[in-house]
Motif scaffolding. Structure first.
Motif, PDB file in Angstrom:
ATOM      1  N   MET A 151      44.027  43.085  40.289  1.00 52.50           N
ATOM      2  CA  MET A 151      42.987  42.356  40.968  1.00 52.50           C
ATOM      3  C   MET A 151      42.014  41.202  39.825  1.00 52.50           C
ATOM      4  SD  MET A 151      43.716  42.586  43.799  1.00 52.50           S
ATOM      5  CE  MET A 151      41.978  42.327  45.022  1.00 52.50           C
ATOM      6  N   THR A 152      42.035  39.589  39.928  1.00 54.35           N
ATOM      7  CA  THR A 152      42.096  39.273  38.580  1.00 54.35           C
ATOM      8  C   THR A 152      40.447  39.011  38.580  1.00 54.35           C
ATOM      9  OG1 THR A 152      42.771  37.004  39.647  1.00 54.35           O
ATOM     10  CG2 THR A 152      43.536  38.356  37.866  1.00 54.35           C
ATOM     11  N   ASP A 153      39.117  40.053  38.960  1.00 48.51           N
ATOM     12  CA  ASP A 153      38.126  39.175  38.943  1.00 48.51           C
ATOM     13  C   ASP A 153      37.338  38.479  37.952  1.00 48.51           C
ATOM     14  OD1 ASP A 153      38.553  41.685  37.459  1.00 48.51           O
ATOM     15  OD2 ASP A 153      37.204  43.411  39.016  1.00 48.51           O
ATOM     16  N   ASP A 154      38.451  38.779  36.429  1.00 53.32           N
ATOM     17  CA  ASP A 154      37.485  38.251  35.305  1.00 53.32           C
ATOM     18  C   ASP A 154      37.489  37.129  35.951  1.00 53.32           C
ATOM     19  OD1 ASP A 154      40.435  38.878  35.618  1.00 53.32           O
ATOM     20  OD2 ASP A 154      40.525  38.912  33.340  1.00 53.32           O
ATOM     21  N   GLU A 155      39.063  36.296  35.684  1.00 51.72           N
ATOM     22  CA  GLU A 155      39.112  34.621  36.422  1.00 51.72           C
ATOM     23  C   GLU A 155      38.703  34.575  37.289  1.00 51.72           C
ATOM     24  OE1 GLU A 155      41.347  32.249  38.945  1.00 51.72           O
ATOM     25  OE2 GLU A 155      42.235  34.340  38.876  1.00 51.72           O
ATOM     26  N   LYS A 156      37.406  35.019  38.179  1.00 51.68           N
ATOM     27  CA  LYS A 156      37.447  34.300  39.184  1.00 51.68           C
ATOM     28  C   LYS A 156      35.861  34.272  38.611  1.00 51.68           C
ATOM     29  CE  LYS A 156      40.020  33.521  42.311  1.00 51.68           C
ATOM     30  NZ  LYS A 156      40.862  31.699  41.947  1.00 51.68           N
ATOM     31  N   TYR A 157      35.442  35.243  37.915  1.00 46.97           N
ATOM     32  CA  TYR A 157      34.426  35.160  37.103  1.00 46.97           C
ATOM     33  C   TYR A 157      34.346  34.069  36.330  1.00 46.97           C
ATOM     34  CZ  TYR A 157      30.062  35.709  34.601  1.00 46.97           C
ATOM     35  OH  TYR A 157      28.752  35.477  32.751  1.00 46.97           O
TER      36      TYR A 157
END
Length: 446
Positions: A170-176
């Motif tokens: 889950m690339t939540d860092d990328e979305k941030y």
């Protein structure tokens, strides 16, 4: 997986890039973008009108998918551009022999249509050597739509028939980094999206779902691989592959290494210990391929096997294959939160039709299944091959009208979405925590 908006610049130096990466990325990008005008909103003066050349009609990269053709992207041309291999009848037959059962309808119908090194994965499997699955999701909103389910439905089937472990990033860092979200919002979306993914039926004993924000700080093995990848990819290379500019944050520039790291087994020591020789198979939409061309270029230089890939076609928006689905436009797709009534209304009102202008004309000339979105959706979600073929014949001949075709789709989608919603309700926060807990997974290979 990444799902971001990046500016493209064809004039950057590309020294040192693998020739296949260089050729395919330049062919896929094919446009200059102004700093305030991302791909998908062509800059003034760019040639994207009716006079655009055929080469410019299809535009595919990790962030933008555009075509002017009502039938959608020309995937045969895309295979040539990207330098991948077509999933042909011979490969499908070999998969059938390896697993001892009928291949998934996504394979039989060409929804997963392209691959890299799948024959190598089958060689390993037939020789009782291990491999594992890796896929992912960029959690940009709470609500997922039907198109988001495609890689997960197929990955679940692969996990079942090959009996192998699976990691889901889950690339939540990328979305941030790319979107106007707080870290807490990005992580919250990752947890909510994980519930929809778990509802697809993954085996908790063979599946590890992880948030980058959560896992990377807790896993030295994962972070060491990120650093190794970063060391072997230059700024010129990522500018050439992904179109980063001097005004992009260093977080964006370094992110591709984070999406690459799960391709290597020792990023998950709790599952594979320190083994570096377990090959990875990545089912994903073909727009994610640039990340993994970069990964495959780096792999031998850091002593790891190249990941193999299975590429899917794109799921069309309700308005037609040449338009883009948007989370901000609720009418562009069927969302997993939609009620039966909403599904019926959306299909009847918004699904692009391949039917004729009048009933008489339609009865005489028939409909066009190649551009009809309701028929396209049925190829994804109607499992019965005979029924699908009968619908195709009836609609093409004019025996079936557009309203009847739309009703057939509604009859398939309403129970599918309702059953998904019922399964999702059973996914508690505790279940999500267990899927996301770093732990040993159960699998047969020694």
């Amino acid at each position: 997986m990444a799902d971001v908006s990046v500016l493209k610049n064809r004039n950057v130096a590309q020294d040192g890039i693998d020739p296949a990466v260089k050729m395919s990325c330049r062919a896929a990008v094919g446009e200059n973008c102004k700093a305030d005008c991302p791909p998908g909103n062509p800059a003034p003066g760019s040639n994207h009108g009716p006079e655009a050349t055929e080469a410019e009609e299809d535009f595919v990269d990790p962030w933008t998918v555009q075509t002017s053709n009502a039938k959608g992207i020309d995937y045969d041309k895309l295979i040539v551009r990207f330098g991948s291999s077509k999933i042909d009848k011979e490969l499908i037959n070999r998969i059938e022999r390896a697993i001892g059962q009928k291949p998934h309808h996504f394979l039989r119908r060409g929804i997963f249509f392209s691959h890299r090194d799948m024959t190598q994965v089958l060689d390993a499997y037939e020789n009782k050597k291990p491999f594992y699955l890796y896929t992912g999701r960029g959690p940009s909103s709470e609500a997922m739509h039907l198109g988001h389910l495609i890689p997960f439905i197929f990955t679940k089937w692969l996990q079942d028939v090959f009996n192998v472990p699976l990691v889901i990033q889950m690339t939540d860092d990328e979305k941030y980094l790319w979107k106007d979200l707080t870290l807490d919002q990005a992580y919250g979306y990752a947890v909510e999206n994980a519930k929809d993914i778990i509802a697809c039926g993954f085996d908790i004993n063979k599946t590890f779902i992880f948030s980058d924000l959560d896992y990377m700080g807790a896993s030295p093995g994962f972070y060491k691989n990120v650093v190794k990848i970063q060391k072997h990819v230059t700024f010129n290379q990522v500018k050439g592959i992904f179109g980063f500019t001097d005004s992009d944050s260093i977080g964006k520039i370094s992110f591709p290494a984070i999406q690459a790291a799960p391709s290597f087994s020792n990023s998950f020591p709790q599952i594979f210990q320190d083994r570096t020789d377990v090959q990875c198979l990545i089912p994903c939409a073909i727009d994610q391929d640039p990340y993994f061309r970069m990964t495959r270029d780096v792999a031998p230089r850091i002593g790891y096997p190249k990941p193999a890939l299975l590429h899917s076609t794109f799921f069309p928006a309700l308005q037609g294959a040449q338009t883009k689905m948007s989370a901000s436009d609720p009418n562009s797709s069927i969302f997993l939160t939609d009620t039966a009534k909403q599904i019926k209304t959306k299909v009847n009102k918004h699904a692009f039709s391949g039917g004729r202008a009048t009933v008489e004309e339609h009865r005489e000339l028939g409909g066009d299944c190649d551009v009809d979105v309701s028929f396209m959706y049925l190829t994804f979600f109607l499992e019965d091959d005979d029924r699908l073929e009968q619908i195709r014949k009836d609609y093409s001949s004019g025996a079936m009208l557009t309203g009847e075709l739309k009703k057939a789709l509604i009859d398939v989608l309403q129970p599918l979405v309702a059953e998904h919603q019922a399964r999702r309700k059973e996914v508690t926060d505790e279940v999500v925590k267990e899927f996301m807990r770093p732990r040993k997974l159960i699998f047969d290979f020694q």
